[in-house]
Motif scaffolding. Structure first.
Motif, mmCIF file in Angstrom:
data_model
loop_
_atom_site.group_PDB
_atom_site.id
_atom_site.type_symbol
_atom_site.label_atom_id
_atom_site.label_comp_id
_atom_site.label_asym_id
_atom_site.label_seq_id
_atom_site.Cartn_x
_atom_site.Cartn_y
_atom_site.Cartn_z
ATOM 1 N N GLY A 13 0.795 -1.226 0.000
ATOM 2 C CA GLY A 13 0.000 0.000 0.000
ATOM 3 C C GLY A 13 0.823 1.269 0.000
ATOM 4 N N GLY A 14 2.008 1.219 -0.616
ATOM 5 C CA GLY A 14 2.782 2.436 -0.809
ATOM 6 C C GLY A 14 2.165 3.299 -1.895
ATOM 7 N N LEU A 15 2.911 4.301 -2.347
ATOM 8 C CA LEU A 15 2.360 5.234 -3.325
ATOM 9 C C LEU A 15 1.971 4.538 -4.622
ATOM 10 C CD1 LEU A 15 4.754 8.286 -2.801
ATOM 11 C CD2 LEU A 15 2.402 7.996 -1.969
ATOM 12 N N GLY A 16 2.797 3.600 -5.089
ATOM 13 C CA GLY A 16 2.458 2.878 -6.312
ATOM 14 C C GLY A 16 1.221 2.022 -6.155
ATOM 15 N N GLY A 17 1.093 1.351 -5.024
ATOM 16 C CA GLY A 17 -0.069 0.504 -4.778
ATOM 17 C C GLY A 17 -1.349 1.303 -4.693
ATOM 18 N N VAL A 18 -1.304 2.436 -3.980
ATOM 19 C CA VAL A 18 -2.490 3.296 -3.866
ATOM 20 C C VAL A 18 -2.889 3.847 -5.224
ATOM 21 C CG1 VAL A 18 -3.329 5.485 -2.928
ATOM 22 C CG2 VAL A 18 -2.081 3.893 -1.451
ATOM 23 N N ALA A 19 -1.906 4.318 -5.997
ATOM 24 C CA ALA A 19 -2.212 4.878 -7.315
ATOM 25 C C ALA A 19 -2.792 3.815 -8.245
ATOM 26 C CB ALA A 19 -0.957 5.496 -7.927
ATOM 27 N N GLU A 35 -1.595 -3.888 2.922
ATOM 28 C CA GLU A 35 -0.461 -3.091 3.386
ATOM 29 C C GLU A 35 0.130 -3.729 4.640
ATOM 30 O OE1 GLU A 35 2.449 -0.750 4.688
ATOM 31 O OE2 GLU A 35 1.629 -0.783 2.646
ATOM 32 N N GLU A 36 1.447 -3.801 4.674
ATOM 33 C CA GLU A 36 2.145 -4.470 5.777
ATOM 34 C C GLU A 36 2.015 -3.726 7.101
ATOM 35 O OE1 GLU A 36 6.707 -5.915 6.901
ATOM 36 O OE2 GLU A 36 6.232 -5.149 4.892
ATOM 37 N N PHE A 37 1.880 -2.399 7.052
ATOM 38 C CA PHE A 37 1.897 -1.598 8.272
ATOM 39 C C PHE A 37 0.539 -0.940 8.513
ATOM 40 C CE2 PHE A 37 6.287 -1.736 6.625
ATOM 41 C CZ PHE A 37 6.877 -2.405 7.689
ATOM 42 N N LYS A 38 0.500 -0.013 9.477
ATOM 43 C CA LYS A 38 -0.791 0.561 9.885
ATOM 44 C C LYS A 38 -1.199 1.775 9.058
ATOM 45 C CE LYS A 38 1.128 3.444 13.623
ATOM 46 N NZ LYS A 38 1.041 3.745 15.074
ATOM 47 N N TRP A 39 -0.291 2.285 8.242
ATOM 48 C CA TRP A 39 -0.586 3.423 7.372
ATOM 49 C C TRP A 39 -0.348 3.059 5.922
ATOM 50 C CZ3 TRP A 39 2.762 7.738 10.127
ATOM 51 C CH2 TRP A 39 2.118 8.144 11.311
ATOM 52 N N LEU A 40 -1.202 3.587 5.037
ATOM 53 C CA LEU A 40 -0.913 3.554 3.609
ATOM 54 C C LEU A 40 0.046 4.694 3.272
ATOM 55 C CD1 LEU A 40 -4.560 2.990 2.296
ATOM 56 C CD2 LEU A 40 -2.734 1.279 2.348
ATOM 57 N N GLY A 41 0.808 4.535 2.192
ATOM 58 C CA GLY A 41 1.625 5.645 1.728
ATOM 59 C C GLY A 41 3.106 5.389 1.600
ATOM 60 N N GLY A 42 3.611 4.294 2.178
ATOM 61 C CA GLY A 42 4.996 3.905 1.937
ATOM 62 C C GLY A 42 6.016 4.981 2.246
ATOM 63 N N GLN A 43 6.817 5.339 1.244
ATOM 64 C CA GLN A 43 7.920 6.265 1.486
ATOM 65 C C GLN A 43 7.445 7.640 1.938
ATOM 66 O OE1 GLN A 43 10.312 7.409 -2.017
ATOM 67 N NE2 GLN A 43 8.811 6.434 -3.337
ATOM 68 N N LEU A 44 6.205 7.997 1.651
ATOM 69 C CA LEU A 44 5.667 9.286 2.081
ATOM 70 C C LEU A 44 5.217 9.273 3.537
ATOM 71 C CD1 LEU A 44 4.757 12.186 1.148
ATOM 72 C CD2 LEU A 44 2.523 11.152 0.644
ATOM 73 N N ILE A 73 -2.766 17.265 0.772
ATOM 74 C CA ILE A 73 -1.813 17.485 1.865
ATOM 75 C C ILE A 73 -1.843 18.943 2.301
ATOM 76 C CG2 ILE A 73 0.656 17.568 2.421
ATOM 77 C CD1 ILE A 73 0.998 15.054 0.654
ATOM 78 N N ARG A 74 -1.829 19.870 1.358
ATOM 79 C CA ARG A 74 -1.886 21.287 1.716
ATOM 80 C C ARG A 74 -3.220 21.639 2.370
ATOM 81 N NH1 ARG A 74 1.368 22.785 -3.788
ATOM 82 N NH2 ARG A 74 3.394 23.158 -2.784
ATOM 83 N N ALA A 109 -0.202 13.843 7.435
ATOM 84 C CA ALA A 109 -0.866 14.604 6.370
ATOM 85 C C ALA A 109 -0.972 13.756 5.109
ATOM 86 C CB ALA A 109 -0.097 15.889 6.093
ATOM 87 N N GLY A 110 0.079 12.993 4.818
ATOM 88 C CA GLY A 110 0.028 12.080 3.686
ATOM 89 C C GLY A 110 -0.985 10.969 3.889
ATOM 90 N N VAL A 111 -1.048 10.453 5.103
ATOM 91 C CA VAL A 111 -2.039 9.413 5.421
ATOM 92 C C VAL A 111 -3.451 9.953 5.200
ATOM 93 C CG1 VAL A 111 -2.987 7.961 7.255
ATOM 94 C CG2 VAL A 111 -0.514 8.280 7.080
ATOM 95 N N ALA A 112 -3.707 11.146 5.717
ATOM 96 C CA ALA A 112 -5.037 11.747 5.584
ATOM 97 C C ALA A 112 -5.383 11.996 4.120
ATOM 98 C CB ALA A 112 -5.104 13.046 6.376
ATOM 99 N N ALA A 113 -4.389 12.428 3.334
ATOM 100 C CA ALA A 113 -4.631 12.691 1.913
ATOM 101 C C ALA A 113 -5.010 11.413 1.176
ATOM 102 C CB ALA A 113 -3.386 13.326 1.291
ATOM 103 N N ILE A 114 -4.273 10.340 1.440
ATOM 104 C CA ILE A 114 -4.550 9.061 0.777
ATOM 105 C C ILE A 114 -5.901 8.518 1.223
ATOM 106 C CG2 ILE A 114 -3.822 6.641 0.730
ATOM 107 C CD1 ILE A 114 -0.914 7.755 0.703
ATOM 108 N N ASP A 115 -6.189 8.598 2.503
ATOM 109 C CA ASP A 115 -7.492 8.136 2.999
ATOM 110 C C ASP A 115 -8.631 8.902 2.337
ATOM 111 O OD1 ASP A 115 -6.274 6.281 4.620
ATOM 112 O OD2 ASP A 115 -6.510 7.433 6.479
ATOM 113 N N ALA A 116 -8.443 10.204 2.146
ATOM 114 C CA ALA A 116 -9.489 11.013 1.511
ATOM 115 C C ALA A 116 -9.700 10.607 0.058
ATOM 116 C CB ALA A 116 -9.125 12.493 1.602
ATOM 117 N N MET A 117 -8.622 10.269 -0.628
ATOM 118 C CA MET A 117 -8.744 9.885 -2.034
ATOM 119 C C MET A 117 -9.389 8.518 -2.200
ATOM 120 S SD MET A 117 -5.092 11.379 -3.424
ATOM 121 C CE MET A 117 -5.402 11.145 -5.188
ATOM 122 N N LEU A 118 -9.165 7.628 -1.247
ATOM 123 C CA LEU A 118 -9.763 6.294 -1.320
ATOM 124 C C LEU A 118 -11.186 6.246 -0.760
ATOM 125 C CD1 LEU A 118 -6.770 4.012 -0.232
ATOM 126 C CD2 LEU A 118 -7.748 4.204 -2.518
#
Length: 539
Positions: A13-19, A35-44, A73-74, A109-118
């Motif tokens: 569930g990193g950036l490539g997986g989410v996209a 996703e292996e961890f508790k947040w989506l977004g990987g390197q972000l 994010i902004r 902020a990245g987590v929140a952005a990805i959650d909003a998009m999904l």
């Protein structure tokens, strides 16, 4: 054993997986995303690294959905934080005012952005997300994946079936589990013809260092010294032959010239907006963007050469060996923090910044270290087409203007070929290159029919991985991969046939550009502008 099925099974569930999930969902397909961890977004997010982007990112060189991610994010700060009027009015708000990126921000902020998009896709019944879930086995049927078995912390073992499988893991886990032909480490010059490749034999153990990043705030009148790390003495005396000073110091090599580069923690006032020091380099929270006195300190992310771990690789070794090196990376980072707190030379005289405080609440951990290590290099598929330095490097393309133009382009990117110190060990390899394209052939395995890569596991070499591994490029790769799987299902055609059939390739590229606003090429004035600069600034 429980079984779940969907059109696409995306592992990672990193950036490539989410996209990949988003583009497939938009084209009407069902998706299981793990996703292996508790947040989506990987390197972000779990790795907390501010996005390394091209210098034209506000207007060129990204997909519409990546621009949406940045806008979310902004907006996260505009909605939730007491911003100053100036910060509110800044269309290109940089929440952390960090030097390395125009959008340095906290990982949440990245987590929140990805959650909003999904978020809009769950109610369709076509999106399932499994967190804290790792792949443990792959079942194949000839040259195709039949299923991936995962272990979920909440649900136990689950068999996932689908028409297409996407490996968006940080280390290319499905390539190993599914016996997919792949490459590890550094190729030789004889293999790739790249000027910067190894002169002798290939070395699978020559892999870019992992870094276990951490965040810290600064409270000069307080003492937040951590417990002395278990391996502190080892790291305090550690020095690589090619390194200009001990590992625990503010002196490291300049990535390009390899000359000693002294970058202190602070240069003058830590509250100033910009300074050429480590504090401002990857600052992810800038308190003076906010009104009132609610924020006692900025927050700085430590992702510096001093925490690049070179003692051994984590891919191509036993699980026990990999775990030893991951723990070594943690110990190095904790030792760097402890050294800064107790022994580092201060900008104002004396030694030790005892007011440095691990920012665990920002990282989602107790110790201030990130949830996951920052991974720069993965297993890489043996692809229909492999991108080499000769396609993108300035010196390697002597006499030519611009990168190779690929007829099967599915996106663009721009970043220097940036290879951090490696587990060989060897020093930086940092090479100027041209803004480049992402060829579809690099996303298609030579043999396996229904597996696609969506992270750092595409058909690059050890050298070109250094410029194809960054945030917007990974997002573009994932978005194109998700759309490719959906396109193949809609047209009952294989990924290889899409690439090799002129009208189908044209149709897929039209889909990417018209539906997703994926740029397939750079404007001429950018395409012919070499990436001579370091860290995102045009030189």
């Amino acid at each position: 054993m429980k079984e779940l099925g969907s059109d696409l099974v995306i592992i990672g569930g990193g950036l490539g997986g989410v996209a990949a999930a988003l583009s497939a969902l938009k084209l009407g397909r069902s998706v299981i995303l793990t996703e292996e961890f508790k947040w989506l977004g990987g390197q972000l997010t779990t790795q907390a690294v501010p996005p390394d982007e091209n210098p034209w990112i506000e207007s060129d060189g990204s997909t519409a959905s990546y621009r949406e991610l940045r806008a979310h994010i902004r907006d996260y700060y505009r909605r939730n934080y007491p911003l100053t009027d100036a910060a509110k009015a800044d269309e290109n708000l940089n929440p952390g005012s960090g030097n390395v990126s125009p959008i340095c921000a906290e990982p949440r902020a990245g987590v929140a952005a990805i959650d909003a998009m999904l978020a809009p896709w769950f109610a369709t019944g076509r999106l399932t997300v499994l967190m804290n879930t790792k792949p443990i086995a792959v079942e194949t049927d000839g040259d195709s994946f039949a299923s991936v078995t995962v272990n979920s912390a909440e649900y136990g073992e689950i068999v996932l079936t689908g028409s297409y499988f996407v490996d968006a893991t940080e280390l290319g886990d499905l390539l190993e589990l599914g016996n997919v032909e792949h490459v590890i480490g550094a190729e030789s010059r004889a293999q790739t013809g790249e000027p910067a490749a190894l002169e002798g034999e290939a070395d699978p153990n020559d892999q870019q260092a992992v870094s276990w990043c951490f965040a810290m705030s600064y409270h000069p009148d307080e003492n937040h010294t951590i417990e002395r790390p278990e391996n502190y003495d080892y790291w305090r005396n550690y020095k690589l032959d090619f390194w200009p000073d001990n590992q625990l110091s503010f002196i490291g090599p300049n990535p390009v010239t390899l000359e000693p580069d002294n970058r202190p923690l602070f240069v003058g006032d830590s509250d100033q907006e910009f300074a050429a020091d480590n504090w401002h380099y990857r600052r992810i929270f800038y308190r003076r963007n906010h009104v009132g006195n609610g924020y006692p300190s900025d927050v700085c992310l430590v992702n510096w050469p001093q925490i690049d771990y070179c003692d051994g690789p984590i891919v191509g070794v036993s699980a026990q060996e990999a775990q030893k090196h991951l723990e070594g990376a943690r110990q190095l980072s904790l030792s760097m923090l402890y050294w800064m707190q107790t022994e580092a030379p201060r900008h104002d005289g004396g030694y030790g910044y005892r007011g440095l405080k691990p920012a665990g609440n920002v990282m989602g951990t107790l110790d201030g270290l990130t949830i996951a290590p920052y991974i720069r290099e993965s297993r890489r598929i043996k692809a229909l087409f492999t991108i080499t330095e000769n396609h993108v490097g300035i010196d390697a393309r002597e006499g030519l203007v611009g990168a190779e133009q690929f007829h099967d382009s599915v996106g663009v990117g721009s970043y220097r070929i940036d290879l951090h110190p490696s587990t060989a060990p060897r020093n930086y390899v940092d090479i100027a290159n041209w803004p480049f394209q992402i060829p579809l052939g690099s996303l298609i395995p030579k043999r396996v029919k229904n597996l696609l890569p969506a992270c750092k596991n595409i058909g690059t070499t050890h050298i070109t991985n250094g410029c194809y591994r960054l945030h917007p490029v990974e997002w573009n790769i994932g978005e194109s991969v998700g759309a490719l799987a959906a396109y193949c299902l809609d047209h009952d055609i294989s990924p290889r046939a899409v690439r090799e059939t002129a009208d189908k390739l044209e149709g897929f590229q039209h889909l990417l550009s018209s539906r997703f606003d994926v740029p397939l090429s750079w404007p001429k004035h950018i395409r012919e502008t070499p990436r001579l600069e370091l860290f995102g600034r045009v030189g």
